[in-house]
Every structure is written in structure tokens, then in C-alpha cells.
Design a protein around this motif. Structure first.
Motif, PDB file in Angstrom:
ATOM      1  N   VAL B 153      45.822  28.292  41.216  1.00 30.72           N
ATOM      2  CA  VAL B 153      44.571  28.050  41.944  1.00 30.72           C
ATOM      3  C   VAL B 153      44.647  28.733  43.309  1.00 30.72           C
ATOM      4  O   VAL B 153      43.784  29.548  43.672  1.00 30.72           O
ATOM      5  N   ILE B 154      45.736  28.435  44.054  1.00 31.63           N
ATOM      6  CA  ILE B 154      45.891  29.033  45.388  1.00 31.63           C
ATOM      7  C   ILE B 154      46.294  30.510  45.257  1.00 31.63           C
ATOM      8  O   ILE B 154      45.766  31.376  45.943  1.00 31.63           O
ATOM      9  N   GLY B 155      47.221  30.760  44.336  1.00 36.55           N
ATOM     10  CA  GLY B 155      47.707  32.135  44.146  1.00 36.55           C
ATOM     11  C   GLY B 155      46.618  33.085  43.677  1.00 36.55           C
ATOM     12  O   GLY B 155      46.724  34.299  43.856  1.00 36.55           O
ATOM     13  N   GLY B 156      45.561  32.514  43.098  1.00 41.70           N
ATOM     14  CA  GLY B 156      44.449  33.339  42.611  1.00 41.70           C
ATOM     15  C   GLY B 156      43.796  34.149  43.722  1.00 41.70           C
ATOM     16  O   GLY B 156      43.144  35.160  43.454  1.00 41.70           O
ATOM     17  N   ALA B 157      44.007  33.720  44.959  1.00 40.47           N
ATOM     18  CA  ALA B 157      43.428  34.450  46.102  1.00 40.47           C
ATOM     19  C   ALA B 157      43.927  35.898  46.125  1.00 40.47           C
ATOM     20  O   ALA B 157      43.179  36.809  46.500  1.00 40.47           O
ATOM     21  N   ALA B 158      45.188  36.097  45.717  1.00 39.26           N
ATOM     22  CA  ALA B 158      45.755  37.456  45.750  1.00 39.26           C
ATOM     23  C   ALA B 158      44.944  38.411  44.863  1.00 39.26           C
ATOM     24  O   ALA B 158      44.671  39.545  45.247  1.00 39.26           O
ATOM     25  N   GLY B 159      44.531  37.914  43.715  1.00 34.97           N
ATOM     26  CA  GLY B 159      43.751  38.758  42.796  1.00 34.97           C
ATOM     27  C   GLY B 159      42.304  38.914  43.223  1.00 34.97           C
ATOM     28  O   GLY B 159      41.586  39.775  42.709  1.00 34.97           O
ATOM     29  N   ALA B 160      41.876  38.030  44.166  1.00 35.99           N
ATOM     30  CA  ALA B 160      40.472  38.051  44.583  1.00 35.99           C
ATOM     31  C   ALA B 160      40.212  39.000  45.755  1.00 35.99           C
ATOM     32  O   ALA B 160      39.064  39.315  46.056  1.00 35.99           O
ATOM     33  N   PHE B 161      41.269  39.446  46.402  1.00 36.21           N
ATOM     34  CA  PHE B 161      41.112  40.296  47.586  1.00 36.21           C
ATOM     35  C   PHE B 161      40.611  41.732  47.327  1.00 36.21           C
ATOM     36  O   PHE B 161      39.900  42.283  48.179  1.00 36.21           O
ATOM     37  N   PRO B 162      40.992  42.392  46.204  1.00 41.91           N
ATOM     38  CA  PRO B 162      40.627  43.817  46.055  1.00 41.91           C
ATOM     39  C   PRO B 162      39.152  44.184  46.312  1.00 41.91           C
ATOM     40  O   PRO B 162      38.898  45.135  47.053  1.00 41.91           O
ATOM     41  N   PRO B 163      38.144  43.438  45.768  1.00 48.10           N
ATOM     42  CA  PRO B 163      36.768  43.855  46.085  1.00 48.10           C
ATOM     43  C   PRO B 163      36.435  43.690  47.567  1.00 48.10           C
ATOM     44  O   PRO B 163      35.661  44.473  48.128  1.00 48.10           O
ATOM     45  N   MET B 164      37.056  42.680  48.199  1.00 50.81           N
ATOM     46  CA  MET B 164      36.832  42.489  49.637  1.00 50.81           C
ATOM     47  C   MET B 164      37.438  43.668  50.419  1.00 50.81           C
ATOM     48  O   MET B 164      36.818  44.198  51.350  1.00 50.81           O
ATOM     49  N   ILE B 165      38.628  44.102  49.998  1.00 52.26           N
ATOM     50  CA  ILE B 165      39.263  45.250  50.664  1.00 52.26           C
ATOM     51  C   ILE B 165      38.388  46.494  50.467  1.00 52.26           C
ATOM     52  O   ILE B 165      38.179  47.267  51.402  1.00 52.26           O
ATOM     53  N   GLY B 166      37.871  46.651  49.242  1.00 53.26           N
ATOM     54  CA  GLY B 166      36.985  47.783  48.957  1.00 53.26           C
ATOM     55  C   GLY B 166      35.780  47.782  49.883  1.00 53.26           C
ATOM     56  O   GLY B 166      35.402  48.822  50.444  1.00 53.26           O
ATOM     57  N   TRP B 167      35.176  46.625  50.053  1.00 53.22           N
ATOM     58  CA  TRP B 167      34.006  46.479  50.938  1.00 53.22           C
ATOM     59  C   TRP B 167      34.372  46.856  52.380  1.00 53.22           C
ATOM     60  O   TRP B 167      33.636  47.578  53.067  1.00 53.22           O
TER      61      TRP B 167
END
Lengths: 69, 321
Positions: B153-167
Motif C-alpha cells: 500500500v505504502i510502497g505503491g507510491a514508488a510505482g505512482a511517481f513516473p507520470p508525476m515526474i513526466g509532468w
């Protein structure tokens, strides 16, 4: 006596690894070169800031000078 | 003098002589493909246009950062990867890559990717990439994974960052759209991984990884899958009303969420005996569909970024011209 041949599986693996690393490096160089070209093209009056500020090469400074005249 | 090694014919693991493909496997290419896709969408849906070479470079460096964190994960988890059927063939447990090589590759690629992204795009994007690598390798892999059932649940944040980095690569700042794309992946991760854990539970038990299925049982996991799937719906649909959404995205999101909630409901209703009898068919289907779910949403974002979709959006008062 077994001959020392160059086509041992180990050598093939090494060759594959060396070719792979070589291609990755070439790709990296091409990418950095492409990036440099893209950034310079978009960078505008880069020559106006070559080592020191050169107003004669800066279109913005030229505009201001013309305006004052 | 020859370079013949005395241990070539021995049964020892052949570490130190890995092929190029073994090192590529260390970077988790499947995970990397998802990172590439979501980061690319993040760049392309942003309101700032970049030179194609800048986009290409940024995506490659984001992917390298993700790969580096994958290598660090495999280095740290080699002991438990050896015990699990799903991961036993990874390069370190398989003996093709030495742990030190994986650590070296992970650390050097982490540094290279962050610095290059900073130079190619901006330092906020590079900072976010550095944080993502740290979060995945240290916070998730070294700390959470073996200590709490909330690991994914918490570790899922790591996989969620790429589109934010792209933006951030495109705009230089974190907008609400970037946060919503992050939230979409963050909320999607628990149902995705827990459905996998339902039919891979023996693997996690053997490795003593405290997945929710191991610590609280499958019934609780089923309830949690449904809970997170329901919580995901407003995030997915709400994003449709922002600048990156539109009628096409909304239609796709409604359809995908309806199927996803139905799948989660079916999983919740099932008894263990029933699931064992059909080899966890419903859970496996849900897991496979979860990949299509995420891909569908991000593909819809891309469609909404096209001029044709912008014209269509202009006809609806909600999104303006």
C-alpha cells in the motif's frame, strides 16, 4: 589434449556483453549529442553569453538600444 | 597465460560472467515498460510542448532510474527471491549475476539517471526521480516489505511517481493533474498486488513476506481488494473533469471501473474452497484485467491530449473550449 578455442560458451557470453555495453554507450553518446543540439537550437542567443556578456550578440539588448535611440 | 578458469566445469554458480541480457533482466524490463508508458503520458498530456529529443532523453533517464531501483531490489531480496517460485529464476538466485554486480549496477545507474535527468529536464524532476529510487529501494524493499502487511500500500507510491515526474519534466512544477495521475496508480496498486497474492500465497508464506494474505488471511484480503477498488473509482472518475480528462476519458473510465468493481465484488463473494476448486480463475482474471485497467486510463489521457479530442471537448461545457 583439448584445444583452447575462442568459441567457448563463455567467450560468446563475453562478446555479447561487450557488444551490448558498446551499443549502450554509443546510444548514450548519440542521445547526449541530440539533446545538446535540441537545447542549443531552443536556447536562443547563446553567443551573447559566451564566457562573458556580449550585448552586441544579444537580440534583446539590441532591441533596448534601438528603443532608446 | 590464458584466461581459462578452473571452475568453468564446476557446479558453482557462474557469477562474474553474466551476459548482457542478464543485466537487462536485473532492471525488471516488464516493470520498466509500465514506467515508460505512464511517464510518457505524463510528459505528453502536460500543457508545455518539449522537443522530441528532450522527451526521449527524459523518458530514457526515468526508465533507467526505475531499472536501477529494480536492480537494488533484486540485490537486497536475493535471499527471499531464491525461495519463491515466481522469482527463483531472477539473475542473482539463478547464479548468473553476482550480488555485488547488481549493487554496483543499481547504484551507478541511480546516480547517472538522476544527474542526467536534471541536466536534460530540470532538477525538480531529478529530485523526484531520486526520491522514487530511494523510496523503492530503501523504504519499500529494505524496510516495509518484510515488516508490515501494508507494504504494497505504502510502497505503491514508488510505482505512482513516473507520470508525476513526466509532468514535472514538461512543466517544471507539480500540478493537480500530476497528483491525480499519481493517486490513480497509488490506489490501483493494492487491488492489483493483493489479487496476485491470493493465488501466489504459498510463495509469500515460504519467504515469510508479511503480505496481507499471510498475516490476515484471504478473506480479509478479499474485503480489502473490494474496499480499495471502490476507493479508486472517485479518483479515476474525478480525474476526468480536470484539464487532462474529457468525455472520451470519462467514458473509458466508467466502463473500466464498472468491470473492475464487478471483478472485486466477485472476488469478495467467493469462498476459499470455490477459488481453490477452479484454480483461482476469478482472481487471475481480475489481476490480468487490472493491467488493462491502468493501460486503458493512461491511453485515454493520451487520446484526450490530441487536437481532435480537444475539439470534441470544446463541445461540452464542462471542459471548456
Amino acid at each position: 589434449m583439448m584445444a583452447i578455442t575462442r568459441d567457448h560458451e563463455l567467450h560468446k557470453r563475453r562478446l555479447g556483453r561487450n557488444v551490448g555495453v558498446g551499443l549502450a554507450l554509443v546510444a548514450f553518446i548519440m542521445l547526449v549529442f541530440g539533446l545538446t543540439v535540441a537545447k542549443v537550437q531552443r536556447g536562443g542567443s547563446v553567443e551573447g553569453y559566451d564566457h562573458g556578456y556580449r550585448p552586441g550578440m544579444d537580440p534583446a539588448a539590441q532591441e533596448t538600444t534601438r528603443g532608446e535611440e | 597465460m590464458t584466461d581459462i578458469r578452473a571452475d568453468i566445469a564446476s557446479d558453482e554458480p557462474e557469477t562474474g560472467e553474466a551476459g548482457f541480457g542478464d543485466f537487462v533482466q536485473l532492471l525488471k524490463p516488464r516493470v520498466m515498460s509500465l514506467v515508460v508508458f505512464t511517464a510518457l503520458v505524463g510528459v505528453l498530456v502536460a500543457p508545455v510542448r518539449l522537443h522530441p529529443v528532450e522527451v526521449l532523453a527524459a523518458i530514457i533517464f526515468i526508465a533507467l532510474g526505475a531499472g536501477a531501483s529494480g536492480a537494488l531490489n533484486m540485490w537486497w531480496d536475493a535471499d527471499i527471491d531464491r525461495l519463491m517460485k515466481r522469482t527463483a529464476k531472477r539473475p542473482i538466485p539463478a547464479g548468473t549475476v553476482a550480488p555485488g554486480e547488481a549493487l554496483g549496477l543499481g547504484l551507478s545507474l541511480s546516480g547517472l539517471s538522476v544527474i542526467m535527468l536534471g541536466l536534460a529536464a530540470n532538477w525538480l524532476a531529478a529530485g523526484l526521480l531520486a526520491f522514487t529510487v530511494f523510496f523503492y529501494a530503501v523504504v519499500y524493499t529494505m524496510w516495509l516489505k518484510r515488516s508490515t502487511p501494508q507494504n504494497i500500500v505504502i510502497g505503491g507510491a514508488a510505482g505512482a511517481f513516473p507520470p508525476m515526474i513526466g509532468w514535472v519534466v514538461a512543466t517544471g512544477h507539480i500540478g493537480v493533474e500530476a497528483v491525480l495521475m499519481f493517486a490513480l496508480i497509488f490506489m490501483w496498486t493494492p487491488p492489483h498486488f493483493w489479487s496476485l497474492a491470493l493465488f501466489m500465497n504459498s510463495d509469500y508464506s515460504k519467504a515469510r513476506v508479511p503480505m496481507l494474505t499471510v498475516t490476515h488471511g484471504r478473506a480479509v484480503t478479499r474485503a480489502n481488494i473490494l474496499g480499495y477498488t471502490l476507493a479508486l473509482v472517485p479518483v479515476a472518475l474525478g480525474t476526468g473533469f480536470t484539464a487532462i480528462g474529457g468525455p472520451i476519458y470519462l467514458a473509458v473510465a466508467i466502463a473500466l471501473n464498472a468491470v473492475f468493481v464487478l471483478g472485486a465484488w466477485r472476488i469478495w463473494c467467493r469462498h476459499e474452497a470455490e477459488a481453490e476448486a477452479d484454480g483461482y480463475r476469478t482472481e487471475k482474471r481480475f489481476f490480468t484485467f487490472s493491467l488493462a485497467y491502468l493501460f486503458g486510463h493512461f491511453a485515454a489521457f493520451l487520446v484526450e491530449a490530441t487536437p481532435w479530442a480537444a475539439m470534441l471537448r470544446g463541445q461540452f461545457g464542462l471542459w471548456g473550449a
